[in-house]
Design a protein around this motif. Structure first.
Motif, PDB file in Angstrom:
ATOM      1  N   GLU A 170       0.801  -1.225   0.000  1.00 26.06           N
ATOM      2  CA  GLU A 170       0.000   0.000   0.000  1.00 26.06           C
ATOM      3  C   GLU A 170       0.837   1.279   0.000  1.00 26.06           C
ATOM      4  N   LYS A 171       2.095   1.182  -0.449  1.00 20.82           N
ATOM      5  CA  LYS A 171       2.957   2.356  -0.568  1.00 20.82           C
ATOM      6  C   LYS A 171       3.641   2.356  -1.936  1.00 20.82           C
ATOM      7  N   PRO A 172       3.864   3.538  -2.511  1.00 24.61           N
ATOM      8  CA  PRO A 172       4.550   3.596  -3.811  1.00 24.61           C
ATOM      9  C   PRO A 172       5.991   3.117  -3.677  1.00 24.61           C
ATOM     10  N   SER A 173       6.501   2.515  -4.747  1.00 23.89           N
ATOM     11  CA  SER A 173       7.835   1.922  -4.716  1.00 23.89           C
ATOM     12  C   SER A 173       8.916   2.931  -5.072  1.00 23.89           C
ATOM     13  N   LEU A 174      10.098   2.730  -4.484  1.00 23.71           N
ATOM     14  CA  LEU A 174      11.244   3.590  -4.755  1.00 23.71           C
ATOM     15  C   LEU A 174      11.730   3.485  -6.195  1.00 23.71           C
ATOM     16  N   ILE A 175      11.365   2.433  -6.904  1.00 24.43           N
ATOM     17  CA  ILE A 175      11.831   2.317  -8.285  1.00 24.43           C
ATOM     18  C   ILE A 175      11.106   3.298  -9.207  1.00 24.43           C
ATOM     19  N   SER A 176      10.089   3.985  -8.698  1.00 27.51           N
ATOM     20  CA  SER A 176       9.310   4.889  -9.541  1.00 27.51           C
ATOM     21  C   SER A 176       9.093   6.228  -8.853  1.00 27.51           C
ATOM     22  N   PRO A 177       9.982   7.208  -9.074  1.00 26.84           N
ATOM     23  CA  PRO A 177       9.757   8.538  -8.498  1.00 26.84           C
ATOM     24  C   PRO A 177       8.451   9.169  -8.983  1.00 26.84           C
ATOM     25  N   GLU A 178       8.011   8.825 -10.201  1.00 24.27           N
ATOM     26  CA  GLU A 178       6.748   9.376 -10.694  1.00 24.27           C
ATOM     27  C   GLU A 178       5.561   8.823  -9.908  1.00 24.27           C
ATOM     28  N   SER A 179       5.616   7.558  -9.514  1.00 25.59           N
ATOM     29  CA  SER A 179       4.550   6.991  -8.689  1.00 25.59           C
ATOM     30  C   SER A 179       4.533   7.661  -7.317  1.00 25.59           C
ATOM     31  N   ILE A 180       5.716   7.889  -6.750  1.00 30.10           N
ATOM     32  CA  ILE A 180       5.806   8.553  -5.448  1.00 30.10           C
ATOM     33  C   ILE A 180       5.288   9.985  -5.548  1.00 30.10           C
ATOM     34  N   GLN A 201     -10.860  21.524  -5.646  1.00 32.41           N
ATOM     35  CA  GLN A 201     -12.198  21.143  -6.097  1.00 32.41           C
ATOM     36  C   GLN A 201     -12.047  20.047  -7.148  1.00 32.41           C
ATOM     37  N   VAL A 202     -12.120  18.807  -6.685  1.00 30.06           N
ATOM     38  CA  VAL A 202     -11.806  17.685  -7.564  1.00 30.06           C
ATOM     39  C   VAL A 202     -12.923  17.420  -8.553  1.00 30.06           C
ATOM     40  N   ALA A 203     -12.526  16.866  -9.701  1.00 30.26           N
ATOM     41  CA  ALA A 203     -13.488  16.552 -10.751  1.00 30.26           C
ATOM     42  C   ALA A 203     -13.680  15.051 -10.902  1.00 30.26           C
ATOM     43  N   HIS A 204     -12.894  14.260 -10.128  1.00 37.18           N
ATOM     44  CA  HIS A 204     -12.966  12.810 -10.273  1.00 37.18           C
ATOM     45  C   HIS A 204     -12.867  12.132  -8.913  1.00 37.18           C
ATOM     46  N   GLU A 205     -13.470  10.970  -8.824  1.00 40.98           N
ATOM     47  CA  GLU A 205     -13.276  10.093  -7.673  1.00 40.98           C
ATOM     48  C   GLU A 205     -12.162   9.123  -8.046  1.00 40.98           C
ATOM     49  N   ILE A 206     -11.144   9.049  -7.200  1.00 42.18           N
ATOM     50  CA  ILE A 206      -9.918   8.342  -7.569  1.00 42.18           C
ATOM     51  C   ILE A 206      -9.652   7.185  -6.619  1.00 42.18           C
ATOM     52  N   GLU A 207      -9.071   6.118  -7.163  1.00 39.46           N
ATOM     53  CA  GLU A 207      -8.600   4.998  -6.361  1.00 39.46           C
ATOM     54  C   GLU A 207      -7.226   4.569  -6.864  1.00 39.46           C
ATOM     55  N   PHE A 208      -6.409   4.052  -5.940  1.00 40.79           N
ATOM     56  CA  PHE A 208      -5.084   3.549  -6.271  1.00 40.79           C
ATOM     57  C   PHE A 208      -5.108   2.039  -6.417  1.00 40.79           C
ATOM     58  N   VAL A 209      -4.303   1.537  -7.345  1.00 39.95           N
ATOM     59  CA  VAL A 209      -4.060   0.095  -7.462  1.00 39.95           C
ATOM     60  C   VAL A 209      -2.564  -0.086  -7.714  1.00 39.95           C
ATOM     61  N   PHE A 210      -1.889  -0.770  -6.815  1.00 35.94           N
ATOM     62  CA  PHE A 210      -0.475  -1.056  -7.022  1.00 35.94           C
ATOM     63  C   PHE A 210      -0.369  -2.386  -7.758  1.00 35.94           C
ATOM     64  N   SER A 211      -0.599  -2.299  -9.066  1.00 39.89           N
ATOM     65  CA  SER A 211      -0.629  -3.514  -9.887  1.00 39.89           C
ATOM     66  C   SER A 211       0.761  -3.910 -10.387  1.00 39.89           C
ATOM     67  N   ASN A 212       1.691  -2.950 -10.475  1.00 38.88           N
ATOM     68  CA  ASN A 212       3.054  -3.205 -10.982  1.00 38.88           C
ATOM     69  C   ASN A 212       3.024  -3.871 -12.351  1.00 38.88           C
ATOM     70  N   ASN A 213       2.038  -3.510 -13.150  1.00 39.72           N
ATOM     71  CA  ASN A 213       1.822  -4.192 -14.431  1.00 39.72           C
ATOM     72  C   ASN A 213       1.859  -3.184 -15.572  1.00 39.72           C
ATOM     73  N   THR A 214       3.003  -3.087 -16.226  1.00 34.36           N
ATOM     74  CA  THR A 214       3.140  -2.136 -17.334  1.00 34.36           C
ATOM     75  C   THR A 214       2.396  -2.587 -18.586  1.00 34.36           C
ATOM     76  N   PHE A 229      -7.415   2.753  -1.560  1.00 34.37           N
ATOM     77  CA  PHE A 229      -6.557   1.768  -2.210  1.00 34.37           C
ATOM     78  C   PHE A 229      -7.311   0.451  -2.315  1.00 34.37           C
ATOM     79  N   ARG A 230      -7.103  -0.264  -3.409  1.00 35.51           N
ATOM     80  CA  ARG A 230      -7.648  -1.614  -3.526  1.00 35.51           C
ATOM     81  C   ARG A 230      -6.613  -2.527  -4.163  1.00 35.51           C
ATOM     82  N   GLU A 231      -6.752  -3.819  -3.902  1.00 32.20           N
ATOM     83  CA  GLU A 231      -5.855  -4.805  -4.494  1.00 32.20           C
ATOM     84  C   GLU A 231      -6.185  -4.981  -5.979  1.00 32.20           C
ATOM     85  N   PRO A 232      -5.197  -5.315  -6.802  1.00 30.84           N
ATOM     86  CA  PRO A 232      -5.475  -5.535  -8.230  1.00 30.84           C
ATOM     87  C   PRO A 232      -6.281  -6.800  -8.453  1.00 30.84           C
TER      88      PRO A 232
END
Length: 309
Positions: free
Chosen positions: A15-25, A39-52, A286-289
């Protein structure tokens, strides 16, 4: 009116961004620390899928909104902020901030990739091992090698020619004439090659440090002209890059160099900001992939095949 749901795929673990990706952090900090207050325009969720494989250009982070896919920190931030009322009246200042963000995304991120993939100590003791935790077998073996080759190519513009894996292996191979020599001679030759390799690594590491301080001095000058007391996206991406470099095994050399070249006061202030960002309380859910989002062998084969259909 219901908010549109965005799913953002990142490199991450536990549930934390990886050091291999400064853009993810940087994007994680942006969404949990700053975007959530707007004033947000979207409802957002994170998924740490590590799947390019999910990304059209095979890069993370990736924003998915329906059939739309947007990859990269710069593009995702631009998309999320496009409907917000800008507080920047001066178009020149807005352009300067945008240029600074592009500069950070290109040059500073390349230097971070040097530390992750081409700094021998960092690569062997952290990066290569960390991919074993992020990816399924057999992807965890080839992926860091691929990124290492990409990093070598991108770093040549900044650091000059860097020998490839094959050239490094050939330089350390034993000549046929050496096979019949004494054990003492062989040990001597091995020590010479090892010493040569260490000198070469030290040379490239010093070039990296000098380029890092040079680019940060330029970054600081441009940032002062951007005329914003508030945090801007370029700040977060720069902080994320420096944060990664200060977390890797070879971090002490980076910290000492930056403190000496940029000033101890600036470096102390920077460290306080990095500590603040790294302790943001998560606001974005956050949710699991799902199985289809995972980078397992089955879905990897499926996604690669789908690209040719």
């Amino acid at each position: 009116m219901a908010l549109e749901r965005c799913t953002i795929h990142m490199w991450g673990l536990e549930e934390k961004p990886s050091l291999i990706s400064p853009e993810s952090i940087g994007l994680y900090w942006f969404l949990n620390g700053y975007y959530s207050k707007l004033q947000v325009a979207h409802e957002i969720e994170f998924v740490f899928s590590n799947n390019t494989d999910l990304s059209p250009n095979e890069e993370l982070p990736l924003l998915v909104l329906g059939d739309n896919k947007i990859s990269g920190f710069v593009n995702i931030v631009d998309y999320l902020m496009q409907d917000l009322t800008s507080e920047i009246d001066d178009k020149g200042t807005a352009l300067l901030q945008s240029s600074l963000l592009q500069y950070t995304s290109s040059d500073l991120t390349v230097l971070t990739n040097y530390q992750l993939y081409l700094n021998k100590e960092n690569y062997e003791t952290f990066t290569r091992r960390h991919f074993c935790r992020l990816l399924y077998w057999p992807m965890w073996y080839n992926t860091p090698l691929h990124y290492r080759a990409v990093a070598r190519e991108r770093c040549e513009d900044l650091l000059g020619y860097l020998p490839s894996e094959e050239e490094e292996a050939l330089s350390g191979s034993t000549e046929p004439s050496e096979l019949a020599q004494s054990k003492t001679f062989k040990v001597t030759q091995q020590n010479k090659r090892k010493g040569k390799e260490e000198l070469q690594n030290a040379k490239f590491n010093m070039q990296y440090l000098n380029k890092l301080s040079e680019h940060l001095k330029v970054w600081i000058q441009v940032r002062e002209r951007a005329m914003s007391e508030k945090v801007i996206p370029a700040d977060l991406l720069m902080w994320a890059n420096i944060y990664v470099q200060l977390q890797l095994p070879d971090k002490d050399k980076v910290a000492t160099h930056l403190s000496q070249t940029l000033g101890s006061d600036f470096f102390a202030t920077l460290q306080k900001q990095l500590d603040l960002c790294s302790h943001f309380e998560p606001i974005i859910p956050f949710r699991e992939p799902t199985f289809q989002e995972q980078g397992n062998a089955i879905m990897s084969i499926y996604n690669k095949g789908a690209k040719y259909l």
